[in-house]
Design an enzyme around this catalytic site. Structure first.
Site, mmCIF file in Angstrom:
data_model
loop_
_atom_site.group_PDB
_atom_site.id
_atom_site.type_symbol
_atom_site.label_atom_id
_atom_site.label_comp_id
_atom_site.label_asym_id
_atom_site.label_seq_id
_atom_site.Cartn_x
_atom_site.Cartn_y
_atom_site.Cartn_z
ATOM 1 N N ALA A 12 43.836 41.814 49.920
ATOM 2 C CA ALA A 12 43.389 43.222 49.846
ATOM 3 C C ALA A 12 44.643 44.057 49.078
ATOM 4 O O ALA A 12 43.787 45.434 48.990
ATOM 5 C CB ALA A 12 43.449 43.784 51.308
ATOM 6 N N ARG A 17 50.710 45.410 39.407
ATOM 7 C CA ARG A 17 51.471 44.576 38.488
ATOM 8 C C ARG A 17 50.806 43.996 37.724
ATOM 9 O O ARG A 17 50.826 44.155 36.081
ATOM 10 C CB ARG A 17 52.586 43.902 39.107
ATOM 11 C CG ARG A 17 53.298 45.100 39.917
ATOM 12 C CD ARG A 17 54.563 44.360 40.117
ATOM 13 N NE ARG A 17 54.010 43.237 41.838
ATOM 14 C CZ ARG A 17 54.476 42.513 42.591
ATOM 15 N NH1 ARG A 17 55.527 41.893 42.602
ATOM 16 N NH2 ARG A 17 53.796 42.584 43.757
ATOM 17 N N GLY A 79 51.120 46.600 53.816
ATOM 18 C CA GLY A 79 51.783 45.338 53.833
ATOM 19 C C GLY A 79 51.342 43.745 54.293
ATOM 20 O O GLY A 79 50.256 44.092 55.727
ATOM 21 N N TYR A 388 9.009 38.803 18.404
ATOM 22 C CA TYR A 388 8.929 40.049 19.631
ATOM 23 C C TYR A 388 8.544 41.419 18.484
ATOM 24 O O TYR A 388 8.609 41.328 17.391
ATOM 25 C CB TYR A 388 10.793 40.442 19.788
ATOM 26 C CG TYR A 388 10.910 42.197 19.747
ATOM 27 C CD1 TYR A 388 10.346 42.047 21.578
ATOM 28 C CD2 TYR A 388 12.004 42.696 19.666
ATOM 29 C CE1 TYR A 388 11.594 43.760 21.838
ATOM 30 C CE2 TYR A 388 12.053 43.980 20.039
ATOM 31 C CZ TYR A 388 12.248 44.165 21.048
ATOM 32 O OH TYR A 388 12.796 45.657 21.598
ATOM 33 N N ARG A 441 -0.921 31.858 3.463
ATOM 34 C CA ARG A 441 -0.412 32.931 2.398
ATOM 35 C C ARG A 441 -0.918 33.036 1.277
ATOM 36 O O ARG A 441 -2.119 32.228 0.772
ATOM 37 C CB ARG A 441 0.342 32.156 1.673
ATOM 38 C CG ARG A 441 0.427 30.447 1.175
ATOM 39 C CD ARG A 441 1.579 29.553 0.316
ATOM 40 N NE ARG A 441 2.305 28.396 1.538
ATOM 41 C CZ ARG A 441 1.677 27.147 0.850
ATOM 42 N NH1 ARG A 441 0.697 27.194 -0.811
ATOM 43 N NH2 ARG A 441 2.309 25.530 0.687
HETATM 44 C C1 UD1 Z 1 55.422 38.175 49.254
HETATM 45 C C2 UD1 Z 1 55.728 37.840 50.286
HETATM 46 C C3 UD1 Z 1 56.825 37.201 49.437
HETATM 47 C C4 UD1 Z 1 56.660 35.706 49.089
HETATM 48 C C5 UD1 Z 1 55.332 36.090 48.097
HETATM 49 C C6 UD1 Z 1 55.477 34.485 47.575
HETATM 50 C C7 UD1 Z 1 55.676 39.165 52.362
HETATM 51 C C8 UD1 Z 1 55.856 40.752 52.408
HETATM 52 N N1 UD1 Z 1 56.662 39.164 50.809
HETATM 53 O O1 UD1 Z 1 55.789 38.717 48.455
HETATM 54 O O2 UD1 Z 1 58.036 37.093 50.291
HETATM 55 O O3 UD1 Z 1 57.886 35.228 48.781
HETATM 56 O O4 UD1 Z 1 54.422 36.888 48.623
HETATM 57 O O5 UD1 Z 1 53.677 34.432 46.082
HETATM 58 O O6 UD1 Z 1 54.498 39.024 52.345
HETATM 59 N N2 UD1 Z 1 47.894 41.966 50.655
HETATM 60 C C9 UD1 Z 1 47.183 42.290 51.665
HETATM 61 N N3 UD1 Z 1 47.388 43.718 52.306
HETATM 62 C C10 UD1 Z 1 48.746 44.556 52.122
HETATM 63 C C11 UD1 Z 1 49.691 43.921 51.494
HETATM 64 C C12 UD1 Z 1 49.271 42.575 50.339
HETATM 65 O O7 UD1 Z 1 46.227 41.694 51.495
HETATM 66 O O8 UD1 Z 1 48.646 45.598 52.441
HETATM 67 C C13 UD1 Z 1 47.729 40.949 49.504
HETATM 68 C C14 UD1 Z 1 48.246 41.258 48.603
HETATM 69 O O9 UD1 Z 1 46.675 41.136 47.793
HETATM 70 C C15 UD1 Z 1 47.760 39.781 47.763
HETATM 71 C C16 UD1 Z 1 49.270 38.894 49.200
HETATM 72 O O10 UD1 Z 1 48.714 40.291 49.841
HETATM 73 O O11 UD1 Z 1 47.216 38.915 47.633
HETATM 74 C C17 UD1 Z 1 50.498 39.160 49.568
HETATM 75 O O12 UD1 Z 1 50.894 40.508 48.845
HETATM 76 P P1 UD1 Z 1 51.564 40.756 47.211
HETATM 77 O O13 UD1 Z 1 51.846 42.407 47.399
HETATM 78 O O14 UD1 Z 1 51.289 40.409 46.212
HETATM 79 O O15 UD1 Z 1 53.578 40.470 47.810
HETATM 80 P P2 UD1 Z 1 55.158 39.990 46.972
HETATM 81 O O16 UD1 Z 1 55.617 41.060 46.800
HETATM 82 O O17 UD1 Z 1 54.458 39.060 46.107
HETATM 83 CA CA CA Z 2 52.172 38.123 45.069
#
Ligand code: UD1
Ligand code: CA
Length: 458
Positions: A12, A17, A79, A388, A441
């Site tokens: 989601a 980044r 989160g 065409y 031709r």
């Molecule tokens: C996350 C983990 C971290 C782990 C890393 C591995 C958490 C808090 N941290 O960090 O421990 O080492 O992945 O790659 O989980 N997403 C949602 N909804 C949200 C937030 C995120 O669906 O509200 C999804 C993102 O689209 C993504 C995944 O969850 O696919 C991970 O989120 P991301 O923000 O990339 O977490 P990291 O900081 O990489």
């Molecule tokens: Ca990630």
């Protein structure tokens, strides 16, 4: 009794980044969106229900995963724990094991997830984390173990104390949970941390402190643990996936001269003893037969190519190409073309939405579009279909055995009957009966002594 198994994929997030208009999990790795790699791997496991959590770009993600997953919407991205909570309406009351995987870890393998599930169920654990070892663990959650080696909690990079930051065992973002324990624990997660988010990894500490069994399973394959948060990691994922795919083909009997410089999509199939030369890009649902020679410098997307066919320095999209065909150098096969066996499409020939019957040839400098070309037809150098009229496209039919002389224009709609000959340089505007010769031709006029007369006038 076998345990029911479920999967939740987190997809989601916006992926700030990545600095992109495209949502993170839809960025392709070897031609396929990251999240689709994850879902496709999961689909090979025995899973009763798969739920993908969508939010940013929900409709697009749904379209890509159509038929491969159920969906739950996370309206606000509070989160990873909050994301998993959105699956409660689908999974909340079920008994079994739930696998949670991030949509941004495209390299995770089905066999590793299976081993994780097995380990989790063997240990009778309430939670099992797939951990990895990273030389540079920056950005990942760190695995904090107690002095007996048991996992106590996971601390996010941003929340970690200095000595915690030196830990190189990381959370890969893939976990197994007892489904009920998971949803109970999720309700206890707070957002009291640096990012103000509900962290899924906090479930580990919650279960651990309640005296439940929390386990870890470590993978030695760093690639699998790669979480793609920016485009630097995206290119690393591409490199690892590319190597993995190319090695698989080589093991199956395909020769790849320069694997570093050969790009093959994850769904491409290639037969034995086919030779893939440098600079080749094969994507989509492309399927190549045996003993073919593809490349160098060739792009083929969504095509079926037969055995013993050669395609060099050429581009082909969304078409079928038979066996014993020669394409190129420098040919362009545009969509919806059907090239039958033993055809030759040679130097600087463009084909669009055209059928070429067995053994026909267009060897040099032609454009053949919106055409039905029969068997054993010879299209001379520089001949084109004039398909065409400025408003509409029209069909050119060239029946079996026709010989089209060089530099002819076939102004569509027009049919050239079976076995007919067209004289070089003709502009054909009317149908040509079979077995006839058509010359369209101006007749050649030779003016004798013309130069002498011109000089006399001066
Ligand atoms: C996350 C983990 C971290 C782990 C890393 C591995 C958490 C808090 N941290 O960090 O421990 O080492 O992945 O790659 O989980 N997403 C949602 N909804 C949200 C937030 C995120 O669906 O509200 C999804 C993102 O689209 C993504 C995944 O969850 O696919 C991970 O989120 P991301 O923000 O990339 O977490 P990291 O900081 O990489
Ligand atoms: Ca990630």
């Amino acid at each position: 009794m076998t345990t029911n198994r479920y999967a939740v994929i987190l997809a989601a997030g916006q992926g700030t980044r990545m600095k992109s208009k495209l949502y993170k999990v839809l960025h392709p790795v070897c031609g396929k969106p990251m999240v689709e790699h994850v879902v496709d791997q999961i689909s090979t496991l025995h899973i009763n229900e798969t739920v993908t959590i969508i939010g940013h770009g929900a409709d697009l993600v749904k379209t890509h995963l159509n038929g491969k997953s159920e969906f739950a919407l996370q309206e606000e991205q509070l989160g990873t724990a909050h994301a998993v909570m959105q699956a409660e309406s689908v999974l909340g009351n079920l008994e079994g094991t739930t696998l949670v995987v991030c949509g941004d870890t495209p390299l995770i393998k089905a066999e590793t997830m299976e081993a994780l599930l097995q380990h989790h169920e063997d240990q009778n654990a309430k939670a099992t984390i797939l951990t990895g070892y990273a030389e540079n663990p920056t950005g990942y959650g760190r695995i904090i173990r107690n002095n007996t080696g048991l996992v106590e909690r996971i601390v996010e990079h941003k929340d970690a104390a200095e000595e915690e930051k030196s830990v190189k065992e990381i959370n890969t973002g893939t976990y197994c949970f007892d489904n009920k324990a998971l949803f109970d624990a999720l309700k206890k997660v707070s957002n009291d941390n640096v990012q103000g988010e509900y962290y899924l990894p906090d479930v580990i500490e919650i279960l651990q402190s309640e005296g439940e069994i929390v386990s870890a399973y470590q993978t030695s394959d760093f690639g699998e643990t790669l979480g793609v948060n920016d485009r630097v990691a995206l290119s690393q994922a591409e490199t690892i996936m590319k190597r993995r795919i190319n090695e698989q083909h080589m093991r199956n009997g395909v020769t790849i001269t320069d694997p570093n410089n050969t790009y093959i999509g994850s769904d491409v199939k290639i037969g034995r003893d086919t030779l893939v030369l440098p600079g080749t890009v094969l994507t989509g649902n492309t399927e190549i037969g045996e003993d073919a020679i593809i490349g160098p410098s060739t792009e083929i997307k969504d095509c079926v190519v037969g055995s013993r066919t050669t395609v060099k320095q050429s581009v082909a999209h969304n078409s079928s190409i038979g066996s014993d065909v020669q394409i190129g150098p420098f040919a362009h096969i545009r969509p919806e073309s059907s090239i039958h066996d033993e055809v030759k499409i040679g130097n600087f020939v463009e084909v669009k939405k055209a059928e070429f019957g067995k053994g026909s040839k267009a060897s040099h400098l032609s454009y053949i579009g919106d055409a039905e070309v029969g068997k054993a037809v010879n299209i001379g150098c520089g001949s084109i279909t004039v398909n065409y009229d400025g408003k509409n496209k029209h069909l050119t039919k060239i029946e079996d055995g026709v010989f089209v002389g060089c530099n002819s224009n076939l102004v569509a709609p027009v049919t050239v009957g079976k076995g007919a000959y067209i004289a070089a340089g003709s502009t054909i505007t009317e149908d040509v009966p079979g077995e006839s010769l058509s010359i369209a031709r101006a007749r050649q006029v030779n003016k004798d002594n013309y130069v002498q007369k011109l000089n006399d006038k001066k």
